[in-house]
Design a protein around this motif. Structure first.
Motif, PDB file in Angstrom:
ATOM      1  N   ASP A  17       0.841  -1.227   0.026  1.00  0.00           N
ATOM      2  CA  ASP A  17      -0.083   0.065  -0.090  1.00  0.00           C
ATOM      3  C   ASP A  17       0.906   1.166   0.035  1.00  0.00           C
ATOM      4  O   ASP A  17       1.627   1.447   0.928  1.00  0.00           O
ATOM      5  CB  ASP A  17      -0.848   0.033   1.259  1.00  0.00           C
ATOM      6  CG  ASP A  17      -1.590   1.277   1.495  1.00  0.00           C
ATOM      7  OD1 ASP A  17      -2.126   2.064   0.472  1.00  0.00           O
ATOM      8  OD2 ASP A  17      -2.123   1.632   2.479  1.00  0.00           O
ATOM      9  N   ASP A  18       0.760   2.284  -1.101  1.00  0.00           N
ATOM     10  CA  ASP A  18       1.334   3.147  -0.989  1.00  0.00           C
ATOM     11  C   ASP A  18       0.671   4.489  -0.756  1.00  0.00           C
ATOM     12  O   ASP A  18       0.900   5.636  -1.055  1.00  0.00           O
ATOM     13  CB  ASP A  18       2.200   3.546  -2.419  1.00  0.00           C
ATOM     14  CG  ASP A  18       1.012   3.791  -3.656  1.00  0.00           C
ATOM     15  OD1 ASP A  18      -0.203   3.735  -3.330  1.00  0.00           O
ATOM     16  OD2 ASP A  18       1.355   4.054  -4.605  1.00  0.00           O
ATOM     17  N   GLY A  19      -0.621   4.278  -0.102  1.00  0.00           N
ATOM     18  CA  GLY A  19      -1.575   5.214   0.442  1.00  0.00           C
ATOM     19  C   GLY A  19      -2.940   5.206  -0.651  1.00  0.00           C
ATOM     20  O   GLY A  19      -3.764   5.863  -0.100  1.00  0.00           O
ATOM     21  N   SER A  20      -2.735   4.191  -1.467  1.00  0.00           N
ATOM     22  CA  SER A  20      -3.957   4.254  -2.547  1.00  0.00           C
ATOM     23  C   SER A  20      -4.849   2.959  -2.340  1.00  0.00           C
ATOM     24  O   SER A  20      -5.736   2.571  -2.913  1.00  0.00           O
ATOM     25  CB  SER A  20      -3.557   4.267  -3.869  1.00  0.00           C
ATOM     26  OG  SER A  20      -2.398   3.166  -4.342  1.00  0.00           O
ATOM     27  N   GLY A  21      -4.456   2.141  -1.235  1.00  0.00           N
ATOM     28  CA  GLY A  21      -4.932   0.821  -0.838  1.00  0.00           C
ATOM     29  C   GLY A  21      -4.153  -0.307  -1.068  1.00  0.00           C
ATOM     30  O   GLY A  21      -3.162  -0.028  -1.626  1.00  0.00           O
ATOM     31  N   TRP A  22      -4.432  -1.481  -0.629  1.00  0.00           N
ATOM     32  CA  TRP A  22      -3.915  -2.683  -0.652  1.00  0.00           C
ATOM     33  C   TRP A  22      -3.996  -3.401  -1.877  1.00  0.00           C
ATOM     34  O   TRP A  22      -5.067  -3.919  -2.247  1.00  0.00           O
ATOM     35  CB  TRP A  22      -4.110  -3.397   0.614  1.00  0.00           C
ATOM     36  CG  TRP A  22      -3.774  -3.102   1.890  1.00  0.00           C
ATOM     37  CD1 TRP A  22      -4.545  -2.418   2.766  1.00  0.00           C
ATOM     38  CD2 TRP A  22      -2.482  -3.101   2.496  1.00  0.00           C
ATOM     39  NE1 TRP A  22      -3.600  -1.715   3.958  1.00  0.00           N
ATOM     40  CE2 TRP A  22      -2.410  -2.315   3.770  1.00  0.00           C
ATOM     41  CE3 TRP A  22      -1.311  -3.645   2.019  1.00  0.00           C
ATOM     42  CZ2 TRP A  22      -1.334  -2.285   4.511  1.00  0.00           C
ATOM     43  CZ3 TRP A  22      -0.232  -3.346   2.691  1.00  0.00           C
ATOM     44  CH2 TRP A  22      -0.217  -2.808   3.994  1.00  0.00           C
ATOM     45  N   TYR A  23      -2.880  -3.709  -2.544  1.00  0.00           N
ATOM     46  CA  TYR A  23      -2.772  -4.727  -3.865  1.00  0.00           C
ATOM     47  C   TYR A  23      -1.925  -5.483  -3.780  1.00  0.00           C
ATOM     48  O   TYR A  23      -0.868  -5.451  -2.869  1.00  0.00           O
ATOM     49  CB  TYR A  23      -2.490  -3.611  -4.788  1.00  0.00           C
ATOM     50  CG  TYR A  23      -4.020  -2.713  -5.103  1.00  0.00           C
ATOM     51  CD1 TYR A  23      -4.749  -2.811  -5.877  1.00  0.00           C
ATOM     52  CD2 TYR A  23      -3.549  -1.388  -4.523  1.00  0.00           C
ATOM     53  CE1 TYR A  23      -5.595  -1.955  -6.167  1.00  0.00           C
ATOM     54  CE2 TYR A  23      -4.364  -0.484  -4.679  1.00  0.00           C
ATOM     55  CZ  TYR A  23      -5.544  -0.597  -5.425  1.00  0.00           C
ATOM     56  OH  TYR A  23      -6.494   0.282  -5.620  1.00  0.00           O
ATOM     57  N   GLY A  24      -2.166  -6.973  -4.028  1.00  0.00           N
ATOM     58  CA  GLY A  24      -1.095  -7.937  -4.134  1.00  0.00           C
ATOM     59  C   GLY A  24      -1.612  -9.245  -4.639  1.00  0.00           C
ATOM     60  O   GLY A  24      -2.477  -9.261  -5.531  1.00  0.00           O
ATOM     61  N   TYR A 153      10.652  -1.073   9.320  1.00  0.00           N
ATOM     62  CA  TYR A 153      10.411  -1.010  10.797  1.00  0.00           C
ATOM     63  C   TYR A 153       8.792  -1.437  10.779  1.00  0.00           C
ATOM     64  O   TYR A 153       7.984  -1.371   9.789  1.00  0.00           O
ATOM     65  CB  TYR A 153      10.228   0.647  10.841  1.00  0.00           C
ATOM     66  CG  TYR A 153      11.771   1.335  10.734  1.00  0.00           C
ATOM     67  CD1 TYR A 153      12.451   1.180  11.596  1.00  0.00           C
ATOM     68  CD2 TYR A 153      11.940   1.522   9.389  1.00  0.00           C
ATOM     69  CE1 TYR A 153      14.005   1.738  11.758  1.00  0.00           C
ATOM     70  CE2 TYR A 153      13.228   2.186   9.258  1.00  0.00           C
ATOM     71  CZ  TYR A 153      14.275   2.172  10.503  1.00  0.00           C
ATOM     72  OH  TYR A 153      15.513   2.725  10.157  1.00  0.00           O
ATOM     73  N   SER A 154       8.643  -1.788  11.920  1.00  0.00           N
ATOM     74  CA  SER A 154       7.153  -2.270  12.324  1.00  0.00           C
ATOM     75  C   SER A 154       6.753  -1.965  13.878  1.00  0.00           C
ATOM     76  O   SER A 154       7.667  -1.212  14.615  1.00  0.00           O
ATOM     77  CB  SER A 154       6.990  -3.834  12.076  1.00  0.00           C
ATOM     78  OG  SER A 154       5.743  -4.271  12.230  1.00  0.00           O
ATOM     79  N   PRO A 190      11.723   1.636   4.684  1.00  0.00           N
ATOM     80  CA  PRO A 190      12.568   2.913   5.350  1.00  0.00           C
ATOM     81  C   PRO A 190      12.177   4.289   4.729  1.00  0.00           C
ATOM     82  O   PRO A 190      12.287   5.373   5.290  1.00  0.00           O
ATOM     83  CB  PRO A 190      14.106   2.784   5.183  1.00  0.00           C
ATOM     84  CG  PRO A 190      14.093   1.160   5.212  1.00  0.00           C
ATOM     85  CD  PRO A 190      12.877   0.729   4.444  1.00  0.00           C
ATOM     86  N   ASP A 191      12.032   4.372   3.455  1.00  0.00           N
ATOM     87  CA  ASP A 191      11.767   5.455   2.657  1.00  0.00           C
ATOM     88  C   ASP A 191      10.380   6.341   3.209  1.00  0.00           C
ATOM     89  O   ASP A 191      10.548   7.530   3.082  1.00  0.00           O
ATOM     90  CB  ASP A 191      11.592   5.465   1.039  1.00  0.00           C
ATOM     91  CG  ASP A 191      10.305   4.543   0.942  1.00  0.00           C
ATOM     92  OD1 ASP A 191      10.402   3.165   1.194  1.00  0.00           O
ATOM     93  OD2 ASP A 191       9.419   4.915   0.362  1.00  0.00           O
ATOM     94  N   ALA A 192       9.805   5.555   3.701  1.00  0.00           N
ATOM     95  CA  ALA A 192       8.290   6.035   4.267  1.00  0.00           C
ATOM     96  C   ALA A 192       8.361   6.860   5.591  1.00  0.00           C
ATOM     97  O   ALA A 192       7.532   7.533   5.987  1.00  0.00           O
ATOM     98  CB  ALA A 192       7.166   5.125   4.281  1.00  0.00           C
ATOM     99  N   MET A 273       2.958   4.989  11.133  1.00  0.00           N
ATOM    100  CA  MET A 273       3.096   3.626  11.080  1.00  0.00           C
ATOM    101  C   MET A 273       1.891   2.692  11.116  1.00  0.00           C
ATOM    102  O   MET A 273       1.953   1.516  10.865  1.00  0.00           O
ATOM    103  CB  MET A 273       4.006   3.028  11.852  1.00  0.00           C
ATOM    104  CG  MET A 273       5.633   3.737  11.506  1.00  0.00           C
ATOM    105  SD  MET A 273       6.823   2.889  12.617  1.00  0.00           S
ATOM    106  CE  MET A 273       6.760   1.342  12.261  1.00  0.00           C
ATOM    107  N   GLY A 274       0.908   3.309  11.827  1.00  0.00           N
ATOM    108  CA  GLY A 274      -0.130   2.608  12.225  1.00  0.00           C
ATOM    109  C   GLY A 274      -0.425   2.133  13.396  1.00  0.00           C
ATOM    110  O   GLY A 274       0.450   2.523  14.306  1.00  0.00           O
TER     111      GLY A 274
END
Length: 290
Positions: A17-24, A153-154, A190-192, A273-274
């Motif tokens: 998810d890059d902010g547009s929703g979960w895809y996989g 990270y989590s 890490p980029d986020a 991070m949620g």
């Protein structure tokens, strides 16, 4: 980018998810790149993997079983007493070297799974923490290059059976009861985030009440410092997890102590991070080996 490790009807899957929703995809579908733990072990570029998943089909996370980002890490290295306010409430002096102890994979559970209160204790405490997943291994890693070794990270709840922890100078038993290490819900690349997650707000809530409230920049030993110092002695491997320590406000330090009870819900939230959320459940008779 957020990347999640999931299971759907016994079939492994991965979504981003890059902010547009979960895809996989699931393992049975064409183009499946591998599970998240497999990709971490291979040293894969997770950001690129996430981007490749975005054109795939939508994944409803409520219809799958979330798994820890790395369910069976080669090593889980935890850091004790790494926030000044937690030191103060513990009545201890500031360390010159990090307090390192081990967790084992048998203690891990995923987001929304129950933290289990064992029949042998009532002293089940909470500890909101940042988890660092190693993506590139090494020994004697230089501080300036340490963050290059991070896959992501989590969030973690280093739930602790306090009476067992304090029975001896070694913390291993109290930190490793089955079903006490909540890990997830996903991995953040890490980029986020700021480098080393520095400056992010961290909070622990028990039944909605704020119990821990701090910032990652208050770590006594920062993420790159921990990687540098641990790797002096121990070769870090892809998939290893470093649990960085908990802020003040733990239940054992309160007067009177506040321990988690069956029916409680504990949440760990880190800015950007949620939320990692887990109910508390008493361990059942069926969980005793025969």
């Amino acid at each position: 980018m957020r990347i999640v490790n999931f299971d759907k009807g016994g079939v492994p899957g991965i979504a981003a998810d890059d902010g547009s929703g979960w895809y996989g995809l699931t393992e049975r579908e064409a183009g499946f790149p591998g599970t998240l733990p497999e990709l971490i072990a291979q040293g894969a570029d997770l950001l690129r993997t996430g981007r490749d998943l975005l054109p795939m089909h939508s994944i409803d996370l409520s219809s799958v079983r979330l798994m820890p980002p790395v369910p069976k890490p080669p090593k889980i290295l935890c850091v004790g007493l790494n926030y000044d306010d937690h030191l103060e409430e513990s009545g201890l002096k500031k360390p010159v070297y990090p307090e390192i102890f081990a967790r084992f994979a048998t203690s891990l559970i995923a987001h929304s799974e129950p933290i289990r209160l064992p029949r042998e204790s009532l002293a089940l405490d909470y500890e909101a923490e940042l988890a660092v997943v190693i993506g590139r291994g090494g020994r004697r890693i230089n501080h300036d290059r340490a963050l290059d070794h991070v896959a992501g990270y989590s969030l973690f709840n280093d739930a602790t059976i306090r009476d067992f922890q304090l029975r001896t100078p070694q913390w291993t038993m109290g930190k490793n009861f089955d079903g006490t290490g909540a890990f997830g819900p996903w991995l953040m690349t890490p980029d986020a985030l700021p480098p080393g997650a520095h400056g992010l707000h961290i909070q622990g809530r028990l039944n909605g009440q704020v119990m821990q409230d701090s910032s990652i920049d208050k770590l006594i030993f920062s993420v790159p410092t921990l990687i540098e110092m641990i790797s002096v002695a121990i070769t870090l491997e892809p998939g290893d997890v470093i649990i960085t320590g908990t802020p003040g406000g733990v239940g054992a330090a309160r007067k009177p102590p506040v321990y988690m009870q069956p029916g409680d819900v504990f949440e760990v939230e880190i800015e950007g991070m949620g939320i990692l959320s887990n109910p508390v459940q008493r361990e059942s008779q069926e969980e005793t080996p025969r």
